[in-house]
Motif scaffolding. Sequence first.
Motif, PDB file in Angstrom:
ATOM      1  N   ASP A  15      44.013  85.774  35.764  1.00 23.28           N
ATOM      2  CA  ASP A  15      42.612  86.167  35.627  1.00 23.28           C
ATOM      3  C   ASP A  15      42.494  87.620  35.187  1.00 23.28           C
ATOM      4  OD1 ASP A  15      41.740  83.682  36.297  1.00 23.28           O
ATOM      5  OD2 ASP A  15      41.311  84.156  38.389  1.00 23.28           O
ATOM      6  N   CYS A  73      37.638  86.810  40.004  1.00 25.99           N
ATOM      7  CA  CYS A  73      38.872  86.111  40.367  1.00 25.99           C
ATOM      8  C   CYS A  73      38.529  84.713  40.878  1.00 25.99           C
ATOM      9  CB  CYS A  73      39.640  86.891  41.433  1.00 25.99           C
ATOM     10  SG  CYS A  73      40.116  88.569  40.937  1.00 25.99           S
ATOM     11  N   ARG A  74      39.071  83.717  40.249  1.00 27.10           N
ATOM     12  CA  ARG A  74      38.781  82.338  40.620  1.00 27.10           C
ATOM     13  C   ARG A  74      39.653  81.906  41.797  1.00 27.10           C
ATOM     14  NH1 ARG A  74      40.060  79.703  35.044  1.00 27.10           N
ATOM     15  NH2 ARG A  74      41.711  81.253  35.295  1.00 27.10           N
ATOM     16  N   THR A  99      34.407  81.997  43.267  1.00 25.04           N
ATOM     17  CA  THR A  99      34.701  83.217  42.513  1.00 25.04           C
ATOM     18  C   THR A  99      34.523  84.420  43.419  1.00 25.04           C
ATOM     19  OG1 THR A  99      33.915  82.218  40.448  1.00 25.04           O
ATOM     20  CG2 THR A  99      34.112  84.612  40.502  1.00 25.04           C
TER      21      THR A  99
END
Length: 301
Positions: free
Chosen positions: A140, A189-190, A208
């Motif tokens: 990411d 950021c997933r 997220t």
Amino acid sequence: MTFLRTISRSAPRAAARLTSASTAVRTTRLSLAAVRPSTCSVASCLRSANLTRTSVSAFSSAATRQSPANTEVDSELSSKLASEIQFETEIRENEPEATSVKDFLESGLFEIEDVPGREEVVLRRTYGNEKISVTFSVADLANFDPEIYDDDAALADEDMEGGSGARKAEDAGAEGEEDLENESASVPCRLSIVIEKPGQGALSVEATAQDGGLVVDNLYYYKDAAHAHEPSADAAHAAQQVYPGPAFGSLDEDLQVLLDRYLEERGITQALAVFVPDYLDAKEQREYLGFLNNLKNFVDA
């Protein structure tokens, strides 16, 4: 400059090979022309020509085998890599561990699985009879483009507010505009969260973490927990054929609030949202330093 030097070094060698080849051809022609048919048979002439070609071929093979393994370019590249390694090492030594990372790891709430060289990081814990895993990736950070993200966010604001976002930006004061210009984009950021119960399937949560907050994007339920983990191509294909539920944002607002509290009780909190970006930032630096060392070892070998 290195490319030009390489050409300048290789040009005389190429010219020398062409000159040698031309000389050998002229010598062969003169030898054949000087020999009279009465004193040299056709077979002997062919043997002479074969010997000449064999000697040229042997010289070419010997020159190839004797070419240097490490060139000036290799040396320059190795020196540059050493400089980069020293620079990154100094940065790592001078930057203390983020407080959010230290506090989260010391809490012992999750066990962390971080294998050097891999992009994904996994947090694991048990909660009653539940097995909970949180997966996120350093990719990411590598794939994040702040310009694209800002453009997408601006378009989303215009669609949601009917263009009022643009009018608000025009009405903002000079001080506010300056703050927005100086503020760096935060990396989203997933998180892939799986809550599994024995014999009861699993919940799969897509969230997220950004700006210290955690937003649930989607929440699905699978009767077969393997569909939530997708460890194989067959399981991923089977998961696509299962109805997992509607998008999280389309659920009743009160239901969304209760599901948020449900996740918080299992450790999916703001502390996690702050920890993940800070940890990924440190991991990305470690992985980049490892990449530089591996590359230098390969060049020097």
